[in-house]
Design a protein around this motif. Sequence first.
Motif, PDB file in Angstrom:
ATOM      1  N   UNK B  23      -3.394  -2.776   2.816  1.00 57.55           N
ATOM      2  CA  UNK B  23      -1.991  -2.556   2.469  1.00 57.55           C
ATOM      3  C   UNK B  23      -1.635  -3.331   1.191  1.00 57.55           C
ATOM      4  N   UNK B  24      -0.568  -2.938   0.500  1.00 55.08           N
ATOM      5  CA  UNK B  24      -0.219  -3.624  -0.753  1.00 55.08           C
ATOM      6  C   UNK B  24       0.117  -5.103  -0.573  1.00 55.08           C
ATOM      7  N   UNK B  71       8.885  -5.973   3.435  1.00 56.89           N
ATOM      8  CA  UNK B  71       7.522  -6.515   3.579  1.00 56.89           C
ATOM      9  C   UNK B  71       6.783  -5.799   4.707  1.00 56.89           C
ATOM     10  N   UNK B  72       7.471  -5.597   5.825  1.00 55.40           N
ATOM     11  CA  UNK B  72       6.826  -4.913   6.955  1.00 55.40           C
ATOM     12  C   UNK B  72       6.459  -3.482   6.567  1.00 55.40           C
ATOM     13  N   UNK B  73       7.345  -2.825   5.814  1.00 55.01           N
ATOM     14  CA  UNK B  73       7.063  -1.445   5.391  1.00 55.01           C
ATOM     15  C   UNK B  73       5.845  -1.389   4.472  1.00 55.01           C
ATOM     16  N   UNK B  75       3.233  -3.181   4.924  1.00 51.42           N
ATOM     17  CA  UNK B  75       2.055  -3.505   5.716  1.00 51.42           C
ATOM     18  C   UNK B  75       1.844  -4.982   5.953  1.00 51.42           C
ATOM     19  N   UNK B  76       2.796  -5.798   5.525  1.00 52.33           N
ATOM     20  CA  UNK B  76       2.637  -7.250   5.685  1.00 52.33           C
ATOM     21  C   UNK B  76       2.463  -7.606   7.167  1.00 52.33           C
ATOM     22  N   UNK B  77       1.522  -8.492   7.438  1.00 52.40           N
ATOM     23  CA  UNK B  77       1.260  -8.899   8.825  1.00 52.40           C
ATOM     24  C   UNK B  77       1.759 -10.306   9.126  1.00 52.40           C
ATOM     25  N   UNK B 104       5.883  -9.033  12.748  1.00 53.33           N
ATOM     26  CA  UNK B 104       5.218  -9.973  11.843  1.00 53.33           C
ATOM     27  C   UNK B 104       4.820 -11.219  12.613  1.00 53.33           C
ATOM     28  N   UNK B 105       3.641 -11.742  12.313  1.00 53.28           N
ATOM     29  CA  UNK B 105       3.304 -13.082  12.793  1.00 53.28           C
ATOM     30  C   UNK B 105       4.016 -14.073  11.873  1.00 53.28           C
TER      31      UNK B 105
END
Lengths: 101, 389
Positions: B23-24, B71-73, B75-77, B104-105
Amino acid sequence: MSDKIDLDRIYAPSEDIVVREIEGEIVIVPLVSGIGDMEDELFTLNETGRDIWNKIDGSRTVAAVIRELAEEYEAPAGLLEGDVAGLLEELLVRKMVVEKE
Amino acid sequence: MTGTAYVKKIRSGEARLWPSRRPPLTRLDIELTERCNNDCIHCSVNRPAGDREARAREWGAESWKKLLDEAAALGCLVVRLTGGEPLLRDDFGEIYIHARRLGLRVMIFTNAALMTPGLARLLKDMPPLEAVEVSVYGMKEHTYEAVTRTPGSFDAFRRGLGLLREHGVPFIVKGAVLPATRGEMDEFEAWAAGLPGAAGLPSYALLFDLRSRRDGRKNALISSLRTDADEFVRVSRRHGEEAVGEWRDFCARSGGGRGGRLFSCLPSGGSAAVDPYGRLQYCLGLRHPATVYDLAAGSLREAVTEFLPAVRDMRSAGPAYLERCGRCFLKGLCEQCPAKSWAEHGTLDTPVEYFCGIAHAQAVAAGLLEPGEKAWAVTDEAARTKRRR
């Protein structure tokens, strides 16, 4: 079919998880304590699990999930029962799905 | 269509979920505030807790929540909430809950002094999925408060840590090697080993960063507190030669010099950082104007897909950098990076003598250099790293 999974039951994702789709992968993130075995784990599904998961949305019985997958894969329903029951059992143990009333 | 183990675990820190296309954005560091309840002598960030000017400029909860949505959109984990002291913000819980509900963690960097029963309960019931990281500035009140310069901070820290323990919230402790705490390392390690979930030795801050907001007076103080090269090697060897072996491996794996490349620390689709005022940076330490993106005038997507890749491709034309860092085979050891050059010299590519000296001392200890040798003048680095493997 598994002893634990009844074909007439309907299951839905638990509200205690967050389900995300990232770059084609389904990622299951625990939201509260007690999901999964450890506190710092995320979960993803294998290809089979992903196809089944998309139909476990609280609107279909297990039998309907199997029937739809059988049509899509042009495979006998009997072949798919084991996979659907297997995934549901794993998800139930991890409290990631709940049975709908 | 037959499968076994339909549900696969992804353990914390595992990055092999996307073998081909990442993801970006996978991690976002958020500096919620520059303000802190402590006034640590070595800290590169803190402003007073009551600093009204800083507080007035900080982004509010709604702005952070919108950014977390973006951020979630993407792909941020993982999101890291840090400061200053992030728990100083009244809306910390609101921002935390929003991040967790997005899946998100959350990494939390804190001194624990502002932990409350309510917040500890929240972290128990809705776990961050990452151990809370607690900085510890001493084992005794007088040493701790010699560092924090805040009366009552030792008791507050102990109280906060007690709340985490009482609620079973996973945490790890991190030390700092400072004049006041140098004599307490054994005691700190013994105490840390007795904490719940302790695994291995605690980490230490040794090579203190200067303030990236380039406060000259404060930076002179931080410089005076830094561990020198010999002591760094000595501290690293306290429990054996494992660290020295790792230094050799780093050099063997990282290959020759970096040429004119400035950035080697983050891959594409890696992390980004945002300061309390909504300015996106490559990392929290890098505030050179050419590397900062104002999120109020753009979007997180544009920042991570267009702006940061251009920053990552920046190259140096500086003679000193090309002559030294560009040819140096110690790049796997050295802390030299644009953020360090910025904090120390106000440029992106001026070699930082302090980190250069530390890396050379490590290389001598690892048998890769003779005392007095300069790594950038070495022409047989492949043979040296291979021989020592």
